[in-house]
Structures are given as C-alpha cells and as structure tokens.
Write an enzyme that holds these catalytic residues in place. Structure first.
Site, PDB file in Angstrom:
ATOM      1  N   CYS A 118       0.855  -1.186   0.000  1.00 39.07           N
ATOM      2  CA  CYS A 118       0.000   0.000   0.000  1.00 39.07           C
ATOM      3  C   CYS A 118       0.892   1.238   0.000  1.00 39.07           C
ATOM      4  O   CYS A 118       2.104   1.147   0.147  1.00 39.07           O
ATOM      5  CB  CYS A 118      -0.928   0.007   1.207  1.00 39.07           C
ATOM      6  N   CYS A 120      -0.099   4.230   1.850  1.00 36.74           N
ATOM      7  CA  CYS A 120      -0.453   5.229   2.868  1.00 36.74           C
ATOM      8  C   CYS A 120       0.640   5.547   3.882  1.00 36.74           C
ATOM      9  O   CYS A 120       0.662   6.634   4.447  1.00 36.74           O
ATOM     10  CB  CYS A 120      -1.748   4.855   3.577  1.00 36.74           C
ATOM     11  N   CYS A 128      -4.114   6.060   0.417  1.00 36.82           N
ATOM     12  CA  CYS A 128      -3.534   4.788  -0.036  1.00 36.82           C
ATOM     13  C   CYS A 128      -3.127   4.785  -1.512  1.00 36.82           C
ATOM     14  O   CYS A 128      -3.115   3.732  -2.151  1.00 36.82           O
ATOM     15  CB  CYS A 128      -4.498   3.649   0.261  1.00 36.82           C
ATOM     16  N   LYS A 197     -11.937  -5.224   3.189  1.00 34.28           N
ATOM     17  CA  LYS A 197     -11.377  -4.353   4.215  1.00 34.28           C
ATOM     18  C   LYS A 197     -12.363  -3.233   4.503  1.00 34.28           C
ATOM     19  O   LYS A 197     -12.699  -2.442   3.620  1.00 34.28           O
ATOM     20  CB  LYS A 197     -10.052  -3.787   3.706  1.00 34.28           C
ATOM     21  N   ARG A 207      -2.453   3.685  12.764  1.00 35.71           N
ATOM     22  CA  ARG A 207      -2.109   4.952  12.100  1.00 35.71           C
ATOM     23  C   ARG A 207      -1.200   5.799  12.970  1.00 35.71           C
ATOM     24  O   ARG A 207      -0.383   6.561  12.468  1.00 35.71           O
ATOM     25  CB  ARG A 207      -3.386   5.691  11.693  1.00 35.71           C
ATOM     26  N   ARG A 219     -10.981   7.497   4.338  1.00 33.41           N
ATOM     27  CA  ARG A 219     -10.759   6.382   3.423  1.00 33.41           C
ATOM     28  C   ARG A 219     -12.061   5.719   2.970  1.00 33.41           C
ATOM     29  O   ARG A 219     -12.035   4.662   2.346  1.00 33.41           O
ATOM     30  CB  ARG A 219      -9.852   5.344   4.084  1.00 33.41           C
ATOM     31  N   GLU A 235     -16.780  -7.867  -3.006  1.00 38.07           N
ATOM     32  CA  GLU A 235     -15.373  -7.461  -3.074  1.00 38.07           C
ATOM     33  C   GLU A 235     -14.456  -8.680  -3.101  1.00 38.07           C
ATOM     34  O   GLU A 235     -13.510  -8.744  -3.880  1.00 38.07           O
ATOM     35  CB  GLU A 235     -15.001  -6.584  -1.869  1.00 38.07           C
ATOM     36  N   LYS A 250     -10.774  -7.993   7.200  1.00 39.09           N
ATOM     37  CA  LYS A 250     -10.125  -7.101   8.147  1.00 39.09           C
ATOM     38  C   LYS A 250     -11.069  -5.973   8.501  1.00 39.09           C
ATOM     39  O   LYS A 250     -11.636  -5.390   7.582  1.00 39.09           O
ATOM     40  CB  LYS A 250      -8.852  -6.555   7.490  1.00 39.09           C
ATOM     41  N   SER A 275      -4.880  -3.519  14.863  1.00 44.55           N
ATOM     42  CA  SER A 275      -4.298  -2.784  15.978  1.00 44.55           C
ATOM     43  C   SER A 275      -5.318  -2.449  17.070  1.00 44.55           C
ATOM     44  O   SER A 275      -5.048  -2.633  18.255  1.00 44.55           O
ATOM     45  CB  SER A 275      -3.653  -1.504  15.458  1.00 44.55           C
TER      46      SER A 275
HETATM   47  C1  PBG Z   1      -2.468   0.017   4.990  1.00 46.02           C
HETATM   48  C2  PBG Z   1      -2.896  -0.808   6.147  1.00 46.02           C
HETATM   49  C3  PBG Z   1      -3.562  -0.399   7.306  1.00 46.02           C
HETATM   50  C4  PBG Z   1      -3.663  -1.523   8.109  1.00 46.02           C
HETATM   51  C5  PBG Z   1      -3.076  -2.570   7.433  1.00 46.02           C
HETATM   52  N1  PBG Z   1      -2.628  -2.119   6.209  1.00 46.02           N
HETATM   53  C6  PBG Z   1      -4.040   0.930   7.710  1.00 46.02           C
HETATM   54  C7  PBG Z   1      -5.231   1.519   7.124  1.00 46.02           C
HETATM   55  O1  PBG Z   1      -5.853   1.009   6.211  1.00 46.02           O
HETATM   56  O2  PBG Z   1      -5.542   2.610   7.588  1.00 46.02           O
HETATM   57  C8  PBG Z   1      -4.262  -1.573   9.474  1.00 46.02           C
HETATM   58  C9  PBG Z   1      -3.683  -2.605  10.360  1.00 46.02           C
HETATM   59  C10 PBG Z   1      -4.012  -2.440  11.798  1.00 46.02           C
HETATM   60  O3  PBG Z   1      -4.816  -1.587  12.206  1.00 46.02           O
HETATM   61  O4  PBG Z   1      -3.441  -3.217  12.582  1.00 46.02           O
HETATM   62  N2  PBG Z   1      -3.499   0.347   4.126  1.00 46.02           N
HETATM   63 ZN    ZN Z   2      -3.174   2.098   2.774  1.00 42.90          ZN
END
Ligand code: PBG
Ligand code: ZN
Length: 324
Positions: A118, A120, A128, A197, A207, A219, A235, A250, A275
């Site tokens: 990605c 971002c 992203c 996602k 983040r 996003r 998707e 996710k 996270s």
């Molecule tokens: C990148 C990405 C993100 C996460 C995984 N890949 C951040 C987002 O989409 O904002 C989140 C992982 C996490 O929260 O542990 N696009």
């Molecule tokens: Zn991203």
C-alpha cells in the site's frame, strides 16, 4: 429416560480434549512488524503496549527470535524517512520494507515474508495511493494508483518477499498486480488480497504507529461501509476472479459473519486481528479487568472457528510462547 441427550457427557475433563473442534496452532499465526527507516533503536508504540517500531538493524535478530518461538511468517510494514505525494519511498530498491525483507530472508531463509502493499505509510497526505481532483473534490485516483501498486509489488518481490498483500482497496488491484508479477517472471508469487477491508475505527492505533493518518478526507471512498455485508462479499468474489490466492477479512473479531461467508468461496482465508483489537484487549488486561491469555486465545479460536485459515495478529509471538 429424561434427558436422553446429555451433552455434558463429552465435556468431562478426561474426554473433553478428544472433542475439541477448533484449536489455534503455530501454523495459523502471522506476526506483523513495523520497520522505521533511519531509526537507531526500537521505538515503543504508545497505543499498542508491547509493540515496537524497529530499526532495520534489529531485523535479523527479530527473525531468529520469532523462528525460535515457532513463528513461520511475518507481515511487514515500513515507515520511510520522507513521504511525498506519489509514495516514492514505497517502491525504492533500498526502501525500508525492501531492506527489512532482505535482512530477514538472509537471517532466516525459511521465514515467510509477506509485505503489506500500500502507499499510505509513504504518502504525505496519508491516502492509499495517488490523489486527483474528482467531481467530489480530492480523491484517490484509482487507475493512476494501480500503476504505483505494480511498481511497489515488483520492488518487494525483487527484495525477496514470498507473498504480497495489497491493502489499498483499489478496483482492479489484484488483476493488475498479477499481471505485473507474471510479466516479470514472478508467476509463482501468491497474492494475499485484503479483499474485504472495512472502513474501521479499529485502525486508529496502527495509524499512530505508522504515522499514516490522512491529512484530509477519509478512506471511505475506497474502504467498505461496515454495514455492507453483501458488498463485502462481492469485493472478495471479485478478487477471487482477478486471481487472488488468499482472501482476507479485516478487521477480524467484529466481522466474523463476513469471514464465515467469504470462507465459502473456497480459497484459503486470512483474518487480520488489527491494531485496535489488540489495543482494546491490552488496555483491559493492563487494568486487570480481563484475563489477557484467556481472551486472546478465545478470540483467536473464534476467528479460526468462523473460517480463518490464517490469522495476522500482534499477539502471534505471545501465543507461540503460551503454546510452548
Ligand atoms: C495500509 C494498512 C492499514 C492496516 C493494514 N494495512 C491501515 C489503514 O488502512 O488505515 C491496518 C492494520 C491495523 O490496524 O493493525 N493500508
Ligand atoms: Zn493504505
């Protein structure tokens, strides 16, 4: 004789293990890691106690340590020194993820390296991909960003990544990455698509960890509305058709219904305990409001029961040690 069916018969202490339906094992777990370009030492992630942003110099030792605990796969994120509008650091030959991949593969060749694909963490605006002016104002430019994803994919695989994991939620991302990999002779490299996602508040701590918050907008023009189960299924179905080898849902814990549905598509399915899921458990555990070990094992077992073949979790190494 009442009651004829007594489920408790099989729950007796000595019999119970024989009737365990779902068990989390080391083969299910993938450990996410953050590497910071130019860092001299590890930097704690405040919102994720126990997790760190690592310097490149730590990569070999981390890999050996995880390997010793029985972890077979890692999931890499990079935090570059400089960010720009087009995520140049994301596809640099000597980019942080590329270098971390090389260091890990050199130290532990059998460690499976999966790279988050990605932009971002590498864009100054935090989105992203590449932005443009749309009819609704600034927005992610889908097709221009796809070319960027091809470049990132090739650079990661050239560095030794075993699997790439696109997480940008662009339309056509799997097809275009497959094309680029095949054209470069990497037809054997699998794509683990973040196929479903959601636009979730549970990415908040990530983040902070990756300094990847957006500077404007959000996003939601590319991630899925949490209430949209049918769209979520479409998707993943699309990514299957585009050639994904592994589908991913996710976040995990609060989207188990979606995970169970997507599992029916027949592909290996991954779930990302993100996270925010980690931070919520950690915060309650640190307050002694909840038993950390029990809740972690219960939540991972539930994620597996719902259909996950693989679980990406910040608790992977802890679990490996608990299981030993
Ligand atoms: C990148 C990405 C993100 C996460 C995984 N890949 C951040 C987002 O989409 O904002 C989140 C992982 C996490 O929260 O542990 N696009
Ligand atoms: Zn991203």
């Amino acid at each position: 004789m009442f009651p004829q069916t007594r489920l408790r018969r099989l729950r007796r202490q000595s019999l119970r293990p024989l009737f365990t339906e779902t068990q989390v094992t080391l083969n299910d777990l993938i450990m996410p890691l953050f590497f910071v370009e130019g860092a001299k030492q590890k930097i704690p992630i405040t919102s994720m106690p126990g997790q760190f942003r690592w310097p490149l110099s730590a990569a070999a030792d981390i890999a050996k340590d995880l390997d010793a605990d029985g972890i077979r796969a890692v999931f890499l994120f990079g935090i570059p020194k400089t960010k720009d509008a087009v995520a140049s650091a994301a596809f640099a030959t000597d980019g942080i993820v590329q270098e971390a991949t090389r260091a890990i593969k050199a130290a532990v060749p059998e460690m499976v390296v999966i790279t988050d694909l990605c932009a971002c963490e590498y864009t100054d605006h935090g989105h992203c991909g590449i932005m443009h002016e749309s009819c609704d104002g600034p927005d992610l430019d889908n097709d221009a960003s796809l070319e960027l994803m091809q470049k990132i994919a090739i650079s990661q695989v050239m560095a030794g990544a075993d699997i790439v994991a696109p997480s940008c939620m662009l339309d056509g991302m799997v097809m275009i990455i497959r094309k680029a990999l095949d054209a470069a002779g990497y037809e054997y490299v699998p794509i683990m698509s973040y196929s479903t996602k959601f636009a979730s508040a549970l990415y908040g701590p990530f983040r902070e960890a990756a300094y990847s918050g957006v500077s404007f907008g959000d996003r939601a023009t590319y991630q899925i509305n949490p209430g949209n189960g049918r769209e979520a299924f479409r998707e993943s179905l699309l990514d299957l058709k585009e050639g994904a080898d592994i589908l991913m849902v996710k976040p995990a814990s609060i989207y188990l219904d979606v995970l169970a549905q997507i599992k029916k598509l027949g592909l290996p399915t991954a779930a990302y305990q993100v996270s925010g899921e980690y931070s919520m458990i950690k915060a309650a555990a640190q307050n002694r409001w909840i038993d950390e070990k029990l809740i972690v094992m219960e939540s991972l077992t539930s994620i597996k029961r719902a259909g996950a073949d693989l679980i990406i979790t910040y608790y992977a190494q802890d679990v490996a040690r608990w299981l030993a």
